[in-house]
Design a protein around this motif. Structure first.
Motif, PDB file in Angstrom:
ATOM      1  N   GLY A  99      51.265  34.411  35.078  1.00  0.00           N
ATOM      2  CA  GLY A  99      50.155  35.315  34.794  1.00  0.00           C
ATOM      3  C   GLY A  99      49.820  36.287  35.902  1.00  0.00           C
ATOM      4  O   GLY A  99      49.001  37.193  35.705  1.00  0.00           O
ATOM      5  N   PHE A 137      50.154  40.154  35.270  1.00  0.00           N
ATOM      6  CA  PHE A 137      49.206  40.591  34.244  1.00  0.00           C
ATOM      7  C   PHE A 137      47.779  40.622  34.796  1.00  0.00           C
ATOM      8  O   PHE A 137      46.973  41.486  34.418  1.00  0.00           O
ATOM      9  CB  PHE A 137      49.305  39.681  33.032  1.00  0.00           C
ATOM     10  CG  PHE A 137      50.649  39.719  32.373  1.00  0.00           C
ATOM     11  CD1 PHE A 137      50.987  40.741  31.500  1.00  0.00           C
ATOM     12  CD2 PHE A 137      51.602  38.747  32.660  1.00  0.00           C
ATOM     13  CE1 PHE A 137      52.228  40.787  30.906  1.00  0.00           C
ATOM     14  CE2 PHE A 137      52.852  38.790  32.072  1.00  0.00           C
ATOM     15  CZ  PHE A 137      53.173  39.806  31.198  1.00  0.00           C
ATOM     16  N   SER A 141      47.056  31.710  32.493  1.00  0.00           N
ATOM     17  CA  SER A 141      48.041  32.788  32.465  1.00  0.00           C
ATOM     18  C   SER A 141      48.032  33.528  31.129  1.00  0.00           C
ATOM     19  O   SER A 141      48.115  34.765  31.084  1.00  0.00           O
ATOM     20  CB  SER A 141      49.440  32.232  32.747  1.00  0.00           C
ATOM     21  OG  SER A 141      49.582  31.906  34.118  1.00  0.00           O
ATOM     22  N   LEU A 142      47.936  32.793  30.025  1.00  0.00           N
ATOM     23  CA  LEU A 142      47.851  33.441  28.712  1.00  0.00           C
ATOM     24  C   LEU A 142      46.600  34.313  28.623  1.00  0.00           C
ATOM     25  O   LEU A 142      46.617  35.388  27.998  1.00  0.00           O
ATOM     26  CB  LEU A 142      47.840  32.383  27.610  1.00  0.00           C
ATOM     27  CG  LEU A 142      49.170  31.663  27.342  1.00  0.00           C
ATOM     28  CD1 LEU A 142      48.964  30.561  26.308  1.00  0.00           C
ATOM     29  CD2 LEU A 142      50.233  32.653  26.856  1.00  0.00           C
ATOM     30  N   VAL A 176      47.303  37.600  30.392  1.00  0.00           N
ATOM     31  CA  VAL A 176      48.133  38.454  29.537  1.00  0.00           C
ATOM     32  C   VAL A 176      47.261  39.141  28.492  1.00  0.00           C
ATOM     33  O   VAL A 176      47.378  40.357  28.238  1.00  0.00           O
ATOM     34  CB  VAL A 176      49.240  37.625  28.853  1.00  0.00           C
ATOM     35  CG1 VAL A 176      49.989  38.477  27.835  1.00  0.00           C
ATOM     36  CG2 VAL A 176      50.211  37.056  29.886  1.00  0.00           C
ATOM     37  N   THR A 177      46.373  38.383  27.890  1.00  0.00           N
ATOM     38  CA  THR A 177      45.483  38.933  26.864  1.00  0.00           C
ATOM     39  C   THR A 177      44.580  40.019  27.440  1.00  0.00           C
ATOM     40  O   THR A 177      44.410  41.102  26.856  1.00  0.00           O
ATOM     41  CB  THR A 177      44.617  37.811  26.262  1.00  0.00           C
ATOM     42  OG1 THR A 177      45.472  36.818  25.694  1.00  0.00           O
ATOM     43  CG2 THR A 177      43.681  38.352  25.197  1.00  0.00           C
ATOM     44  N   GLY A 205      46.529  43.190  28.094  1.00  0.00           N
ATOM     45  CA  GLY A 205      46.930  43.832  26.854  1.00  0.00           C
ATOM     46  C   GLY A 205      45.774  44.535  26.166  1.00  0.00           C
ATOM     47  O   GLY A 205      45.916  45.674  25.677  1.00  0.00           O
TER      48      GLY A 205
END
Length: 523
Positions: free
Chosen positions: A367, A370, A422-423, A426-427, A430
């Motif tokens: 992550g 990001f 980490s997800l 990313v979100t 984005g």
């Protein structure tokens, strides 16, 4: 004055290096904490109590108060002169101090519930909960001290004075290291030692405030007199401040969600904490510098109506951030075991602790790029005094972190928690990128493709070098080797990787110092 465009890269370097100094001192601190407390119940209790002060320190250190304060301060100085800006700073300080007094008193009263909000798993461990609540009460005054210090630091940043404000947080780590040294030398019991460290947290916050106040008093602007007066500037600050501070803190709130996930298993909070500490070193160097230095530059371009300059600033900031974040993430993933072993594997921190912490760090590494991208993108909306969209992106990230944590198995809660974080990063990146494209404030340029490809190519060269040398250093990196040999081998490995990346990146055109120095310029 705000940083001139051509000075942005230099100021980013100053803030980044000061932040790295604080993080390196933090490593020394955490090595001592791991040696004294290990990863048991006392460590879990202290680290949960330390999570809230550390969260605020990171939020504020990454420009959390800069986002609402700097644009309003600069506008008032432009419209009414230096005296109007000073008067506004004094009003903001007085009202903030009053609010913090109330919040601190409530925190002291509600400490057990604060702990459960961070680590709900402690509900089934009453002894650990009681220790965490006690340590929280001792460390809580730090929040008031460091928040007031961060407001004064925002004044310094508005005037283009970054060094003292960036160095001041290192005081906390110096005070904590001194307290830990006393605890270790006197062979204090772990519970008593944890209480001493919690007291040192509050002392470090007071010294942070004193250092920034002295620096501001000695400058041309001077230290504004606190006044409990309301003004249109305060109204604007309050309207911006809540959403902006919440938006700036979402990455740290994600880590709170991760702590909640990890608290389901004894020891997992400690594993997550130690992994996060290593993860924060490169994130601090890049993201903190971007948050503190990039905001005044974009705010100045917005005031001048320089849309082309804003787009070029974002492009160059992204390239600078990724040129540092991509190899750092790769190194964290590939060298997780030796890094964690050399830093922490001694005393009460054993082999299983090293394995679980390294697994969590690998999950965090994904992550990192990001998180840097999200930090750069968010500054555009903070500079435009529209923090609503970064707030939406941050809330989306929190939802993803919660859902990912609930859907994961609990066999490895620390690793699952880091993966959920980490997800979330990313979100966040984005969603912010989608907002910028929708609002036509920024869009990818074809000229960015070549340096981006060069960054990844140079990264592969670095990785090949690490893989070639690693087998020859395994004996020196093992826990049986002398600590000096282990540290030397790790430095050699990281230094070789960094040198290979820098050389390959320079040859392939991944970065050019002349281009980085032009951050914020228009063509």
């Amino acid at each position: 004055m705000p940083a001139e465009p051509a000075k942005l890269a230099r100021n980013s370097l100053v803030v980044g290096l000061a932040t790295v100094l604080s993080r390196l001192l933090g490593f020394a601190r955490d090595m001592l904490i791991a040696r004294m407390l290990g990863a048991g119940p006392v460590a879990d209790a202290f680290l949960v109590a330390f999570r809230l002060p550390n969260l605020m320190r990171r939020v504020l250190g990454e420009g959390g108060l800069n986002a609402p304060f700097v644009p309003v301060y600069l506008d008032l100085r432009t419209e009414g002169g230096v005296e109007a800006a000073r008067r506004f700073a004094g009003q903001a300080f007085a009202w903030l101090a009053l609010a913090l007094g109330v919040v601190t008193a409530l925190g002291l009263l509600l400490a057990p519930w604060l702990v459960l909000a961070i680590a709900g798993g402690f509900h089934d461990a009453p002894a650990t909960l009681a220790m965490a609540a006690s340590y929280t009460r001792i460390a809580l005054p730090f929040l008031a001290f460091t928040t007031m210090a961060s407001l004064l630091a925002a004044v310094l940043n508005s005037e283009g004075r970054f060094l003292v404000a960036a160095l001041a947080p290192s005081l906390l780590n110096l005070v904590l290291i001194a307290a830990l040294a006393v605890a270790l030398v006197t062979e204090m019991p772990s519970q008593q030692g944890a209480a001493l460290i919690a007291a040192a947290v509050s002392l470090g916050g007071a010294l942070h405030l004193l250092m920034v106040a002295i620096a501001l008093a000695r400058g041309e602007t001077g230290l504004a007199r606190p006044r409990l007066q309301w003004s249109p500037g305060m109204t604007r600050l309050v309207k911006l401040g809540g959403p902006a501070l919440l938006a700036a803190s979402t990455s740290q709130l994600v880590l709170l969600v991760a702590t909640q996930i990890a608290s389901a298993q004894p020891g997992a909070v400690s594993w997550l904490y130690y992994a996060d500490r290593v993860f924060q070193l490169p994130l601090g160097f890049v993201a903190v510098a971007m948050g503190v230095v990039l905001l005044p530059a974009i705010a100045a371009q917005e005031s001048a109506g320089d849309a082309a300059g804003r787009r070029q600033t974002i492009d160059r900031a992204l390239l600078l951030g990724l040129a540092l974040a991509v190899p750092a993430a790769t190194a964290l993933a590939w060298l997780a075991d030796p890094i964690i072993s050399v830093l922490f594997e001694r005393g009460r921190f054993g082999e299983i602790d090293r394995i679980r912490t390294a697994d969590a760090m690998r999950a965090f590494a994904f992550g990192l790029p990001f998180a840097v991208i999200a930090k750069v993108f968010a500054q555009v909306y903070f500079a435009r005094q529209t923090p609503r969209l970064p707030l939406y992106a941050g809330l989306s990230a929190l939802v993803v972190a919660i859902l990912a944590g609930q859907s994961a198995t609990m066999a490895m809660p620390a690793t699952n928690a880091a993966a959920a974080a980490s997800l979330a990063f990313v979100t966040q990146a984005g969603v912010l990128g989608a907002f910028l494209l929708r609002d036509r404030l920024w869009w990818p340029q074809r000229r960015m493709l070549r340096p981006l490809l060069a960054i990844f190519a140079a990264n592969l060269v670095m990785l090949a070098g690490i893989e070639t040398v690693m087998p020859r250093l395994l004996a020196s990196l093992s826990v049986e080797a002398a600590l000096s040999w282990r540290i030397g081998a790790l430095i050699l490995l990281c230094g070789l990787g960094g040198a290979l990346y820098a050389l390959a990146g320079r040859i392939l055109g991944a970065f050019r110092l002349r281009e980085l120095g032009r951050l914020g310029k228009t063509s």
